[in-house]
Design an enzyme around this catalytic site. Structure first.
Site, PDB file in Angstrom:
ATOM      1  N   ASN A 172      -5.298  -2.426   1.238  1.00  0.00           N
ATOM      2  CA  ASN A 172      -5.831  -3.732   1.602  1.00  0.00           C
ATOM      3  C   ASN A 172      -5.403  -4.206   2.987  1.00  0.00           C
ATOM      4  OD1 ASN A 172      -3.250  -3.759   0.142  1.00  0.00           O
ATOM      5  ND2 ASN A 172      -3.266  -5.952   0.536  1.00  0.00           N
ATOM      6  N   TYR A 173      -4.269  -3.671   3.493  1.00  0.00           N
ATOM      7  CA  TYR A 173      -3.652  -4.237   4.690  1.00  0.00           C
ATOM      8  C   TYR A 173      -3.874  -3.387   5.929  1.00  0.00           C
ATOM      9  CZ  TYR A 173      -0.549  -8.285   4.329  1.00  0.00           C
ATOM     10  OH  TYR A 173      -0.037  -9.548   4.279  1.00  0.00           O
ATOM     11  N   HIS A 219       5.975 -13.359   3.572  1.00  0.00           N
ATOM     12  CA  HIS A 219       4.577 -13.781   3.490  1.00  0.00           C
ATOM     13  C   HIS A 219       4.305 -14.620   2.247  1.00  0.00           C
ATOM     14  CE1 HIS A 219       0.126 -12.526   4.218  1.00  0.00           C
ATOM     15  NE2 HIS A 219       0.306 -13.823   4.183  1.00  0.00           N
ATOM     16  N   ASP A 239       4.906   2.672   2.176  1.00  0.00           N
ATOM     17  CA  ASP A 239       3.725   3.186   2.868  1.00  0.00           C
ATOM     18  C   ASP A 239       4.014   4.414   3.727  1.00  0.00           C
ATOM     19  OD1 ASP A 239       1.674   1.522   1.883  1.00  0.00           O
ATOM     20  OD2 ASP A 239       2.297  -0.111   3.185  1.00  0.00           O
TER      21      ASP A 239
HETATM   22  N1  ABN Z   1      -0.130  -0.395   0.151  1.00  0.00           N
HETATM   23  C1  ABN Z   1      -0.220   0.629  -0.835  1.00  0.00           C
HETATM   24  C2  ABN Z   1      -1.396   1.498  -0.603  1.00  0.00           C
HETATM   25  C3  ABN Z   1      -1.366   2.363   0.447  1.00  0.00           C
HETATM   26  C4  ABN Z   1      -2.464   3.153   0.675  1.00  0.00           C
HETATM   27  C5  ABN Z   1      -3.560   3.045  -0.126  1.00  0.00           C
HETATM   28  C6  ABN Z   1      -3.568   2.164  -1.177  1.00  0.00           C
HETATM   29  C7  ABN Z   1      -2.490   1.378  -1.414  1.00  0.00           C
HETATM   30 CU    CU Z   2       1.727  -9.930   3.886  1.00  0.00          CU
END
Ligand code: ABN
Ligand code: CU
Length: 610
Positions: free
Chosen positions: A363-364, A575, A280
């Site tokens: 998603n996170y 997780h 990321d």
């Molecule tokens: N977690 C991968 C990701 C980052 C940004 C946007 C989409 C997917």
């Molecule tokens: Cu997780």
């Protein structure tokens, strides 16, 4: 930033169609900073990273803003730049519009392509991408049956496109049947959740006399702490010059601290699904994914915000308003003692200064909190929330690699590995690192009652030795020591690095993600200070085959006795999803602490007033 692009335009060195990844103020090295303290000026320079779509290479330019000249141009041949925000949107458009994708969607009963979410994911070194000159992503697709649905409730598993970002065209489509779309909608918005609880009474946090910190540009002072706040497209919030003042003198602790990489390996051996392991920081940038924060929601109380200024793909500045939150929090008990003979009680409450930012990476959500305490401790806490990544699974099926979180919806097991780069300066520039373990002493002449235990101290004298894992059964911690400065007790001053809960990767050592993110192999790495060594999986992890960054630097096995050094702490959040993580996950926490260990002569929190 306009000025920077102006200089690049005039220089004639700007590649045609170049897309700007980032424009960042070039940070002075430790040596330049030391020179500045004695009165010299530091040149104002901007570092531009861009991608050249015709040559398929990242290009780095260093611009002198005072002289309005291009100082340096480096073409990173053989590397690939990260995904930019506008490419993210363009990639979604291209995939949604493709006739083959539309036909595949229709076969799955999806007749509203504009309600398909397209996520571009780093392809790593799969399908020969590490040698492919094109800048490639592969896509994950999700479907909102109704426009305000949670897209992760309907993963379009088995349908993937590989997209060349440079030409913005699809180079391959894979379409295999996995399982039908799950029936659920995964709704979690307040208006979709009925009834809402009504039994909470208001809780007001007020500071009628204002906050106890000062903010001057990015310079913060709070209690005895002082530090500066920076922000960039790749690492997001950066702390600089963290010091603690004593007797009118600022004692240094950290020169710089940042989140240098974040990798999430997923456990799913199925075709394509086994490719999911986003970087990321390096493949996207946690700065560009930073949220604009809302008072009373993200942060409570008397808040000061800082905006972040980044560059868009054409180099134009744009602002993320309220990107960084600064506030004070009551942190419970600081210290207490009741003297039963005197019938007196001394008790102090702890206050902490919080500097935070929150990102959305697909998603996170990751919320990063730096905490400064009155006892000289500093902590990083990351709160993980958002939506677990899903794939479709046949109704009634289970998987050894994930948890069924809703009917037909599988959330894969996964881990989140953070690499925290800590450019340490404990009471001065030259430090070394020791590992402290606690050991039982065998019962015998020296330990007749069998009650004794002791500590062992191992100096990590070079980069190869300084690759260590946490060991909670030995109560292991590390000390960053300045052997050239002693406290009032004659002991060298130090800070402890205390690992929190952490794990190692379960992916095989030869797997793609392990090869590309070797920093995950150790919880602690220590390197000799080099300001150009910033990213533990290399400057350009996109489509990398691995080997760059920490594994490359430590091959020199530079000595650390003592030296200007950088400590890299890896923390892994493990997780195994639960049904309770669906449809949006209550926060999970992970973190670590830096605590003074002989840095002071006694508790620095004694003078906190009752
Ligand atoms: N977690 C991968 C990701 C980052 C940004 C946007 C989409 C997917
Ligand atoms: Cu997780």
């Amino acid at each position: 930033m306009h000025a920077t692009m102006g200089v690049l335009g005039v220089s004639g060195e700007l590649p045609t169609g170049a897309r700007v990844v980032s424009i960042t103020a070039e940070e002075p090295s430790r040596a330049a900073l030391a020179a500045w303290a004695s009165g010299q000026t530091i040149p104002r320079r901007a570092r531009v990273v861009l991608v050249d779509p015709s040559e398929h290479v990242p290009v780095e330019m260093l611009v002198d803003l005072d002289a309005e000249s291009l100082v340096e141009k480096r073409v990173a041949v053989g590397h690939h730049g990260p995904v930019t925000l506008d490419e993210y949107a363009q990639c979604e458009y291209v995939v949604r519009s493709d006739a083959r994708i539309r036909a595949a969607l229709e076969r799955r009963g999806v007749d509203a392509p504009t309600q398909v979410l397209v996520e571009p994911w780093g392809i790593g070194d799969f399908v020969g991408s590490a040698r492919d000159p094109r800048r490639l992503v592969w896509t994950l697709l999700f479907y909102r049956e109704f426009p305000d649905d949670n897209p992760y409730a309907k993963p379009l598993s088995g349908l993937h496109a590989i997209v060349d970002l440079d030409s913005m065209s699809i180079v391959r489509i894979d379409d295999h049947d996995v399982a039908p779309l799950p029936p659920g909608h995964g709704r979690y918005a307040a208006e979709q959740v009925k009834p809402l609880r009504t039994d909470l009474k208001p809780l007001h946090i007020g500071q009628p006399d204002g906050v106890s910190f000062t903010l001057d540009g990015g310079a913060v002072q709070w209690q005895r702490w002082s530090f500066r706040i920076g922000f960039n497209a790749r690492e997001g919030l950066v702390l600089h010059h963290v010091g603690y003042s004593e007797d009118g003198r600022v004692r240094s602790i950290l020169n710089r601290a940042s989140i240098a990489e974040l990798v999430i390996p997923y456990s799913d051996p199925r075709p394509y699904e086994g490719w999911r392991n986003a970087f990321d920081v390096g493949e996207y940038g946690i700065g560009i994914m930073t949220n604009s924060l809302t008072r009373g929601c993200d942060c409570l109380g008397e808040i000061r915000y800082l905006d972040a200024c980044l560059a868009d793909a054409s180099g134009r500045p744009y602002v993320i308003p309220q990107a960084i939150c600064l506030h004070e929090e009551d942190a419970g008990l600081l210290w207490k003692h009741h003297d039963s003979t005197l019938a007196t009680t001394e008790v102090r409450r702890s206050r902490r200064m919080v500097v935070s930012f929150i990102i959305t990476a697909g998603n996170y959500e990751y919320a990063f909190y730096w905490y400064f305490y009155q006892d000289g401790s500093l902590e990083l806490e990351v709160r993980l929330t958002g939506i677990v990544l899903t794939t479709a699974i046949a109704p009634g099926d289970t998987s050894p690699f994930g948890t069924v979180v809703a009917p037909g919806t599988l959330a894969s097991f996964h881990q989140h590995f953070f690499s925290i780069r800590l450019d340490m300066e404990v009471d001065g520039p030259r430090n070394w690192v020791e590992e402290i373990d606690t050991m039982a002493v065998p019962i015998g002449a020296d330990n007749p009652y069998g009650n004794a235990f002791t500590t062992t101290r191992t100096r990590l004298a070079s980069e190869r030795v300084a690759q260590r894992t946490a060991d909670p059964l030995r109560a292991r911690y590390w000390r960053i020591v300045n052997p050239e400065v002693t406290n009032g007790l004659g002991q060298p001053v130090a800070y402890r690095l205390i690992p929190g809960s952490t794990v190692l990767p379960f992916a095989d050592a030869s797997s793609s993600v392990r090869r590309r993110a070797r920093f995950m192999d150790n919880h602690l790495w220590v390197t000799a200070y080099d300001p150009s060594e910033r990213f533990p999986a290399g400057d350009y992890p996109t489509q990398s085959a691995g080997g760059a960054g920490l594994p490359e630097w430590v091959r020199a096995d530079r000595p650390l006795n003592p030296a200007a050094l950088v400590v890299w702490y890896t923390m892994g959040s493990h997780h195994i999803p639960r049904p309770e993580d669906w449809p949006v996950m209550p926060v999970e926490r992970i973190g670590f602490a830096l605590r003074p260990d002989g840095f002071f002569n006694q508790s620095p929190a004694l003078d906190v007033a009752p």
